[in-house]
Design a protein around this motif. Structure first.
Motif, mmCIF file in Angstrom:
data_model
loop_
_atom_site.group_PDB
_atom_site.id
_atom_site.type_symbol
_atom_site.label_atom_id
_atom_site.label_comp_id
_atom_site.label_asym_id
_atom_site.label_seq_id
_atom_site.Cartn_x
_atom_site.Cartn_y
_atom_site.Cartn_z
ATOM 1 N N ASN A 114 0.850 -1.187 0.000
ATOM 2 C CA ASN A 114 0.000 0.000 0.000
ATOM 3 C C ASN A 114 0.886 1.237 0.000
ATOM 4 O O ASN A 114 1.903 1.282 0.696
ATOM 5 C CB ASN A 114 -0.910 0.024 1.228
ATOM 6 N N THR A 155 -5.444 -0.555 -7.727
ATOM 7 C CA THR A 155 -6.158 0.716 -7.615
ATOM 8 C C THR A 155 -6.030 1.490 -8.921
ATOM 9 O O THR A 155 -4.947 1.550 -9.510
ATOM 10 C CB THR A 155 -5.573 1.572 -6.467
ATOM 11 N N GLN A 187 -3.531 5.686 -0.645
ATOM 12 C CA GLN A 187 -4.656 4.788 -0.868
ATOM 13 C C GLN A 187 -4.408 3.798 -2.014
ATOM 14 O O GLN A 187 -5.264 2.973 -2.312
ATOM 15 C CB GLN A 187 -5.930 5.597 -1.174
ATOM 16 N N HIS A 200 -3.255 0.578 -3.840
ATOM 17 C CA HIS A 200 -2.970 -0.826 -3.526
ATOM 18 C C HIS A 200 -2.376 -1.458 -4.780
ATOM 19 O O HIS A 200 -2.963 -1.386 -5.864
ATOM 20 C CB HIS A 200 -4.234 -1.568 -3.103
#
Length: 312
Positions: free
Chosen positions: A258, A292, A302, A304
């Motif tokens: 992440n 993502t 945020q 991934h």
């Protein structure tokens, strides 16, 4: 009455004399354990005082990396020498010198030894007591080594990530590339991905997996940016888009991360370390699976991403 007393006295004298022969002047005991880890990784956590805080089962002072306790024992670490960690062990009124050492026994496997040596008392009764104490101490050290082994054999402890092997379940990829003078922004990457998706639509292809990205820095201000789109069947290539094939059923070494580019680069470094430590051979370049959609998520914290590296 005198004769039995003399016999008893002679027997006691014999016992005391025997103690000096049976129990040596220096008592030595060694606890050992085999660990499935490379010697370099074992060294990182064994001969580095502060690294002990990551695996030590007892208490420690975060401000003093030399002092640790376990049950009723105190351990004082000294400066490591030639790949070993000397430690003074104190329990009650007893002090014993010890040393932790390791050696590689086969690829990806090490033996770790914790050897304790103590000068015994001239008092025969005290010498017997010390003998049993050091044997008990050896059992406690064996327990600590088991805990160290459990720590070392968890990838997340050694590398900061968990790794796994996944089978390749797609064969055909649409691939395109470009060059940039800085690490590519998301709009550059997704412009290439959109080109692939548009061409896939024209040729009636189905996307079968997450878009793939590889960024390779070729010079101080030069980056080779390659993106790929896994599709369900062969297609006609052109000047800007080529077809490449994966080995269907082959192996991928994978981990997830992440965060943005900094976190991803660190994850790739650990992936490379894992590959090297486990003697895995890679026939192709590693890549990112863009889980993502970064064009829709500007907050890099945020993101991934799954990192994949073909291996055999």
């Amino acid at each position: 009455m005198k004769k039995p007393a003399l016999i008893i006295l002679a027997l006691l004298l014999l016992v005391f004399i025997s103690i000096y022969f049976i129990i040596p002047q220096k008592i030595k005991t060694t606890s050992a354990i085999q660990i499935d880890a490379s010697d370099m990784n074992v060294a990182r956590f064994l001969v580095n005082k502060r690294a002990w805080q990551k695996w030590w089962p007892g208490k420690f002072n975060t401000q003093d990396s030399s002092r640790y306790t376990y049950k009723n024992m105190a351990f004082t670490l000294h400066d490591n020498t030639n790949g070993s960690m000397p430690a003074l062990i104190s329990y009650g009124n007893t002090k014993a010198g010890s040393s932790l050492t390791y050696n590689s026994i086969e690829e990806g496997s090490c033996m770790v030894y914790w050897t304790v040596e103590m000068q015994t008392s001239l008092n025969p009764i005290q010498r017997v007591k010390e003998y049993f104490e050091i044997k008990k101490l050896g059992g406690e050290l064996q327990d600590i080594l088991r805990i160290f082994k459990k720590f070392m054999q968890a990838d997340s402890n050694v590398y900061g990530f968990t790794f796994g092997i996944k089978k390749i379940d797609y064969e055909y990829m649409m691939v395109t590339a470009t060059q940039t003078t800085a690490y590519p922004a998301s709009d550059v990457v997704y412009k290439l991905i959109d080109q692939l998706k548009n061409e896939a639509g024209k040729q009636h292809l189905q996307q079968v997996a997450t878009p793939m990205l590889n960024v390779h820095q070729t010079d101080e201000n030069a980056y080779q940016v390659t993106v790929a789109l896994p599709v369900n069947k062969p297609f006609s290539a052109n000047n800007s888009i080529k077809m490449e094939k994966m080995v269907l059923g082959g192996n991928l070494l994978q981990t997830s991360v992440n965060g943005g580019p900094g976190n991803i680069k660190n994850a790739f470094r650990q992936l490379k370390r894992y590959q090297k430590d486990h003697h895995l051979i890679s026939p192709a370049m590693p890549y990112e699976l863009l889980v993502t959609n970064r064009s829709e998520q500007p907050d890099t914290s945020q993101w991934h991403t799954t990192l994949s590296w073909p291996i055999f």
